[in-house]
Design a protein around this motif. Structure first.
Motif, mmCIF file in Angstrom:
data_model
loop_
_atom_site.group_PDB
_atom_site.id
_atom_site.type_symbol
_atom_site.label_atom_id
_atom_site.label_comp_id
_atom_site.label_asym_id
_atom_site.label_seq_id
_atom_site.Cartn_x
_atom_site.Cartn_y
_atom_site.Cartn_z
ATOM 1 N N GLN A 94 0.703 -1.076 0.287
ATOM 2 C CA GLN A 94 -0.283 -0.237 -0.028
ATOM 3 C C GLN A 94 1.121 1.423 0.180
ATOM 4 O O GLN A 94 0.617 2.249 -1.244
ATOM 5 N N LYS A 111 4.435 2.728 -6.996
ATOM 6 C CA LYS A 111 4.491 1.277 -7.986
ATOM 7 C C LYS A 111 3.197 1.643 -8.858
ATOM 8 O O LYS A 111 2.401 1.207 -9.314
ATOM 9 N N ASP A 165 0.183 -0.551 -10.641
ATOM 10 C CA ASP A 165 -1.041 -0.389 -10.330
ATOM 11 C C ASP A 165 -1.631 0.123 -11.312
ATOM 12 O O ASP A 165 -2.637 -0.728 -12.046
ATOM 13 N N ALA A 197 -3.382 -3.614 -12.846
ATOM 14 C CA ALA A 197 -4.081 -4.252 -11.516
ATOM 15 C C ALA A 197 -5.503 -2.781 -12.151
ATOM 16 O O ALA A 197 -6.603 -3.872 -11.643
ATOM 17 N N LYS A 198 -6.024 -1.754 -12.336
ATOM 18 C CA LYS A 198 -6.450 -0.966 -13.483
ATOM 19 C C LYS A 198 -7.558 -1.502 -14.449
ATOM 20 O O LYS A 198 -7.646 -1.045 -14.724
ATOM 21 N N THR A 211 -7.306 -8.918 -11.303
ATOM 22 C CA THR A 211 -6.523 -8.733 -10.049
ATOM 23 C C THR A 211 -7.303 -9.363 -8.779
ATOM 24 O O THR A 211 -9.112 -9.474 -8.950
ATOM 25 N N ASP A 271 8.596 -2.626 -9.356
ATOM 26 C CA ASP A 271 7.923 -1.840 -10.347
ATOM 27 C C ASP A 271 8.859 -0.615 -11.397
ATOM 28 O O ASP A 271 8.480 -1.604 -12.630
ATOM 29 N N GLU A 297 -7.942 1.542 -5.975
ATOM 30 C CA GLU A 297 -6.864 2.368 -5.543
ATOM 31 C C GLU A 297 -5.288 1.450 -6.308
ATOM 32 O O GLU A 297 -4.623 2.284 -6.098
ATOM 33 N N GLY A 298 -5.176 0.536 -6.917
ATOM 34 C CA GLY A 298 -3.970 0.256 -7.044
ATOM 35 C C GLY A 298 -4.414 -1.289 -6.565
ATOM 36 O O GLY A 298 -4.933 -2.000 -6.101
ATOM 37 N N TYR A 299 -3.148 -1.484 -6.111
ATOM 38 C CA TYR A 299 -2.298 -3.336 -5.895
ATOM 39 C C TYR A 299 -2.030 -3.473 -4.798
ATOM 40 O O TYR A 299 -0.854 -2.967 -4.891
ATOM 41 N N ASP A 300 -2.704 -3.875 -4.159
ATOM 42 C CA ASP A 300 -2.697 -4.343 -2.248
ATOM 43 C C ASP A 300 -3.256 -5.214 -2.072
ATOM 44 O O ASP A 300 -4.405 -5.502 -2.764
ATOM 45 N N GLU A 330 -7.273 -3.754 -1.875
ATOM 46 C CA GLU A 330 -7.583 -3.993 -2.896
ATOM 47 C C GLU A 330 -8.339 -5.116 -3.882
ATOM 48 O O GLU A 330 -9.121 -4.992 -4.499
#
Length: 403
Positions: free
Chosen positions: A26, A30, A34, A37-38, A42, A320, A376-379, A382
């Motif tokens: 988080q 990156k 991200d 992921a978007k 995911t 990344d 939000e992105g990759y974590d 999410e």
């Protein structure tokens, strides 16, 4: 179609107070991961089956498409294969770490200070393993030098199922409760105790102490197993590929699967590894006609074990910037490609060891790029929100290759 796996070993974690109750994933900047992921898929994947220890061996077998319940036989035989040690059906391989123990007179009262002896150099450790062989080698037991602190012992007609403890699981703990037990365990313990007697005064260790470095003052034996029989990746998926890693374990899995193992100059298995060199090597493999490359980066895992909070965040950012971005740029010339990004297992900083929880993954395909539900992105959190969960980790490779 080209396929790439970017495996950030141990990237997944728990929220940390020092990171404003966020995980390293988080906190890390990156943008490239991200973006994947978007615009991809995911979710969460369970890489460690119930009842199997959460090691990188089982987890990477799973990610590479092999059910650990069928093919997991122990860590060390995979490393031995990478070290080009010929294993017979009767041979049992053991991982042999060079560790730093505290200096209490009684071996059982010592504390595990460092499982890597300050990441001892390969040149120094080779001299120490030579001394170990001189003192402990028998007609059935031989020690083989590896990289840094990671070495191998082969025991012909040796025992299995000894329930030995990985040294990175007991950092800063007294080793009393974690020593080998039973008839065969006693033989292993005797070797460990004897090694501490002659290694502490070895010239290499005296020099390391003068330089302010931790001495490699004992061997630690664990991870035993016999040679596995893994179906070849080409037979399973119909494509040829390569594996890129600084770690013998991952190289060994790849070699067992019939993949080409590619060495990268400056690849170390820690935060100082040649991140960019791994991306360049992967692109070169694809250009040479390979369709699949498995890029393994050990750095986040090492930072987790060593409780290096800032370095774990930095390692993710370097993956990344220096691995994922060059790969995306370099593969743009192909009509289509798929890239899978994930850890093999969590290595929580707060625990300093592996855990078996599911991990977040991204599966991105160039031709199917579209906005996803990930905002939000990759974590870890999410990915869980997506509602996608793969119960059997070894089936994720089917999803990557077969769609």
């Amino acid at each position: 179609m080209k396929y790439v796996v970017v495996l950030g070993d141990g990237m997944a974690d728990y929220p940390m107070p020092q990171l404003n109750n966020k995980t390293p994933l988080q906190c890390a900047k990156k943008p490239n991961i991200d973006f994947l992921a978007k615009h991809g898929e995911t979710g969460m994947v369970k890489t460690i089956p119930d009842g199997i220890p959460p090691g990188s061996d089982a987890a990477n077998l799973s990610v590479m498409g092999y059910n650990p319940k069928l093919y997991y036989t122990g860590r060390s035989p995979l490393e031995a294969i990478s070290m080009q040690i010929e294993l017979s059906e009767s041979d049992v391989a053991f991982r042999c770490n060079l560790v730093t123990l505290s200096d209490e007179p009684s071996y059982s009262d010592k504390v595990m200070i460092d499982y890597s002896s300050d990441e001892i150099s390969t040149e120094e450790s080779a001299q120490l393993i030579e001394a170990v062989n001189h003192h402990l080698k028998t007609k059935d037991i031989v020690f083989y030098p590896g990289i840094s602190y990671r070495h191998c012992m082969i025991w012909t007609n040796g025992p299995e199922g000894l329930n030995l403890t990985p040294p990175h699981d007991i950092l800063e703990r007294k080793i009393t409760r974690y020593l080998p037990e039973g008839e065969y365990g006693r033989l292993l313990l005797d070797m460990m105790v004897e090694s501490s007697a002659f290694l502490k005064d070895h010239a290499v260790n005296r020099d390391r102490i003068k330089r302010g470095l931790r001495p490699a003052n004992s061997i630690w034996l664990w991870g035993e197993g016999k040679k596995p029989a893994i179906p070849e990746f080409h037979e399973k998926y119909g494509i040829k590929g390569s594996v890129i890693s600084a770690v013998d374990l991952i190289k060994g899995i790849g070699l067992c699967a019939g993949l080409e193992s590619v060495d990268v100059e400056g690849a170390t298995g820690n935060i100082h590894t040649n991140f960019a060199g791994k991306a360049h090597a992967a692109l070169k493999e694809l250009e040479s006609g390979r369709d699949f490359v498995y890029v393994h980066i050990e750095a986040p895992d090492e930072c987790g074990h060593r409780y290096e909070i800032e370095n774990k965040v930095k390692a993710i950012e370097l993956i990344d910037e220096q691995v994922v971005k060059p790969l995306m740029d370099g593969m743009e010339k192909y009509d289509d490609y798929r890239i899978l990004v994930l850890p093999d297992h969590p290595t929580p900083l707060s625990l300093r060891t592996h855990t078996p929880e599911p991990v977040p993954f991204i599966l991105y395909q160039k031709s199917l790029k579209k906005p996803s539900a990930i905002i939000e992105g990759y974590d870890e959190f999410e990915a869980k929100k997506s509602g996608i969960f793969i119960e059997e980790g070894h089936t994720l490779m089917d999803k990557l290759i077969k769609g």
